[in-house]
Write an enzyme that holds these catalytic residues in place. Structure first.
Site, PDB file in Angstrom:
ATOM      1  CB  CYS A  99      28.552  18.248  14.792  1.00  0.00           C
ATOM      2  SG  CYS A  99      29.470  18.191  16.316  1.00  0.00           S
ATOM      3  CG  ASP A 100      26.242  19.789   8.743  1.00  0.00           C
ATOM      4  OD1 ASP A 100      25.055  19.631   9.062  1.00  0.00           O
ATOM      5  OD2 ASP A 100      26.684  19.585   7.592  1.00  0.00           O
ATOM      6  CB  SER A 101      29.221  15.002   8.626  1.00  0.00           C
ATOM      7  OG  SER A 101      29.601  14.948   9.970  1.00  0.00           O
TER       8      SER A 101
END
Ligand SMILES: CC(C)(COP(=O)(O)OP(=O)(O)OC[C@H]1O[C@@H](n2cnc3c(N)ncnc32)[C@H](O)[C@@H]1OP(=O)(O)O)[C@@H](O)C(=O)NCCC(=O)NCCS
Length: 408
Positions: A90-92
C-alpha cells in the site's frame, strides 16, 4: 489456510487490519521510492497522476517483498512462512493543487503545508497491490482508492501546536484522521479507511476478485492465557512505529528481551526475567497515561507488527519535568527505532508543556550515550556510584534537554 502479509511498515495500516479482525504477517520492502516514482514519471512522460503514483509504489513494495520470500524464509520468530500467502502493498499520497504530497520533509514544511491546506480540500489516494503466491502462482491485482478530505480552518496556534507534536511529520499529507489530527478534518467524501492508509472495502473487492472472501481472513481462536487481548489506551504514532499502552499481550515478549543478558546489562533487573515478573510489571503500567505525572509508565514500542521494546516516562513537578528510559530487543537494535521512539516521546512531552526532560545511563553504556546525544540531549552531570547493577554500585551520566533547547 490463506494468510495476508502486509508489505508496509505503517503501524496505522496494521492497526486497521487488526481492528477488522485480520492479523497479518508484516514484511517491509525497503524499496527506493524516489527511483520507483522517477521510472513511473518517465513512463508517463511527466504526466503521472497521484492515483497512479501510489499504485506504482504499492506494486513496487509488494513485488519487492514477494521477491525476498524464499519458500523456507522464516518469520520473525524463526517459523517457516505459510505457503498460502497473499502479499499486500500500500502507499498513500495527498493530492493538493494538482501536486502529490507525501510526508513533509521537516517541521517548517509541515507548517507551511497546513497553512496552504486549512479551510480547503484535497484528495487522499491510497494504492493497493495484492500478489497471490498460493500454489506457487504469482497473479496480482491492484487499484487505488481516493477520498476527498475537507480540512478545518485551523488557527496559526493550532498549526504550531499540531506540528510540535511531531505527528504530521510521520504521515503522508501531514495529517491523520485517527490521531491528534482528527479534529482538523471537517469532512470526508469516500471511504474513511483510505485516509488511514488501507481501504478495507477495496481490499474486500480485491480479495473477492481472486476468490478469497474477506471473512476467511478473520483471525480465529484465542491464546489460552488471554495474551491476545490487545491493550487499549495511549497510541502514539511515529513513521515506523507505534508506542502503545502495555497490555497482557506484551508480557511474553517483554520477558524474552529482558532475559537477554546483553539487554539487562545496564538495567536494574537480573536475568532471567520470568513471565510472571513480566505480567506483574505490565499490570503496574497498563492503561496509564505517561503525560500524567507521578509514576513510571512504560509504553510498548511496536514496529513491523512486533513488540520490539519499551519506553518509560516518569513525569514530575506537575508534568513540567520528566525522566525517560528506552529498551530495544537485540534483534531490533541499530535500526533507528530507539531514536524514533525517544524523539516521539520528547515531542509529546514538550508539546504537553514539559520544561525539562532527563535520562540517565551507565557511564560505559555506549549505545545509550550515542542514542541520547543523537536526539540532542546534553550531558550535564556524572553521578558517582548512583545505580545498582547486578550486585554493585556503578557511575551514571545524567543527560537533559530543556524545552528551549528542543525548540531551538
Ligand atoms: C540503548 C538502546 C535503546 C539503543 O538502541 P539502538 O538500537 O542502539 O538505537 P537506535 O535504534 O536508535 O539505533 C541507532 C543506530 O542505528 C543506526 N540506524 C540505522 N537506521 C537508522 C535510522 N533510520 N535512524 C537512526 N539511526 C539508524 C544509527 O546509525 C545508529 O548507529 P550508531 O549507534 O552506530 O551511530 C539499546 O542499546 C538498548 O536497548 N540497550 C539496553 C537497554 C539500555 O541500556 N537502555 C538505556 C536506558 S536510557
Amino acid at each position: 489456510m490463506t494468510t495476508l502479509l502486509l508489505a508496509s511498515a505503517s503501524p496505522a495500516r496494521l492497526s486497521t487490519l487488526r481492528s477488522a479482525g485480520i492479523e497479518p504477517l508484516v514484511r517491509v520492502s525497503g524499496v527506493d521510492e524516489d527511483a520507483v516514482l522517477a521510472e513511473a514519471e518517465a513512463a508517463t512522460e511527466g504526466r503521472l497522476h497521484p492515483a497512479d503514483a501510489v499504485l506504482a509504489l504499492a506494486r513496487a513494495k509488494a513485488d519487492a517483498v514477494v521477491a525476498s520470500l524464499g519458500s523456507d524464509a522464516p518469520d520473525a520468530h524463526g517459523n517457516p512462512l505459510p505457503e498460502d500467502l497473499l502479499v499486500l502493498g500500500c502507499d498513500s499520497l495527498l493530492e493538493l493543487d494538482g501536486r502529490a504530497l507525501g510526508k513533509p520533509s521537516d517541521a517548517a514544511d509541515a507548517a507551511a503545508r497546513w497553512r496552504r491546506m486549512r479551510g480547503r480540500s484535497g484528495v487522499l489516494h491510497t494504492g493497493h497491490w495484492l500478489v497471490d503466491t498460493r500454489d506457487g502462482a504469482t497473479g496480482a491485482t491492484g487499484a487505488t482508492a481516493s477520498t476527498a478530505v475537507h480540512f478545518a480552518d485551523l488557527t496559526d496556534d493550532e498549526i504550531d501546536a499540531y506540528v510540535a507534536t511531531g505527528e504530521p511529520l510521520a504521515v503522508a499529507g501531514a495529517f491523520t484522521i485517527d490521531g491528534l489530527g482528527g479534529p482538523f478534518v471537517a469532512r470526508l467524501e469516500g471511504d474513511h479507511h483510505t485516509v488511514v492508509g488501507l481501504s478495507l472495502p477495496l481490499l474486500r473487492d480485491l480479495l473477492a476478485s481472486i476468490g478469497v472472501p474477506v471473512t476467511t481472513l478473520w483471525a480465529t481462536g484465542t491464546a489460552p492465557d488471554g495474551d491476545d487481548e490487545r491493550s487499549t489506551g495511549v497510541q502514539w504514532y511515529g513513521s515506523r512505529l507505534v508506542l502503545r499502552s502495555m497490555g497482557a499481550e506484551h508480557a511474553r515478549s517483554l520477558a524474552d528481551y529482558r532475559s537477554d543478558p546483553e539487554v539487562a546489562r545496564h538495567q536494574r533487573w537480573d536475568p532471567p526475567y520470568t513471565l510472571d515478573q513480566a505480567r506483574a510489571f505490565v499490570a503496574t503500567t497498563a492503561g496509564l497515561d505517561p503525560l500524567v505525572p507521578g509514576r513510571w509508565v512504560h509504553l510498548a514500542i511496536e514496529a513491523h507488527g512486533e513488540h520490539v521494546g519499551d519506553i518509560g516516562v516518569r513525569g514530575d513537578d506537575e508534568g513540567r519535568q520528566a525522566r525517560v528510559e528506552v529498551t530495544i530487543a537485540r534483534p531490533w537494535q541499530q535500526a533507528g527505532l530507539a531514536t524514533e521512539a525517544l524523539t516521539t516521546v520528547l515531542r509529546r512531552l514538550f508539546a504537553a508543556g514539559a520544561h525539562r526532560v532527563e535520562a540517565r545511563c551507565d557511564t560505559d553504556d555506549i549505545a545509550a550515550i550515542r542514542l541520547l546525544e543523537r536526539v540532542g540531549m546534553r550531558r550535564e552531570a556524572e553521578l558517582w556510584s548512583a545505580a545498582f547493577r547486578h550486585g554493585e554500585w556503578i557511575d551514571c551520566y545524567s543527560y537533559a534537554l530543556l524545552a528551549s533547547e528542543w525548540r531551538a
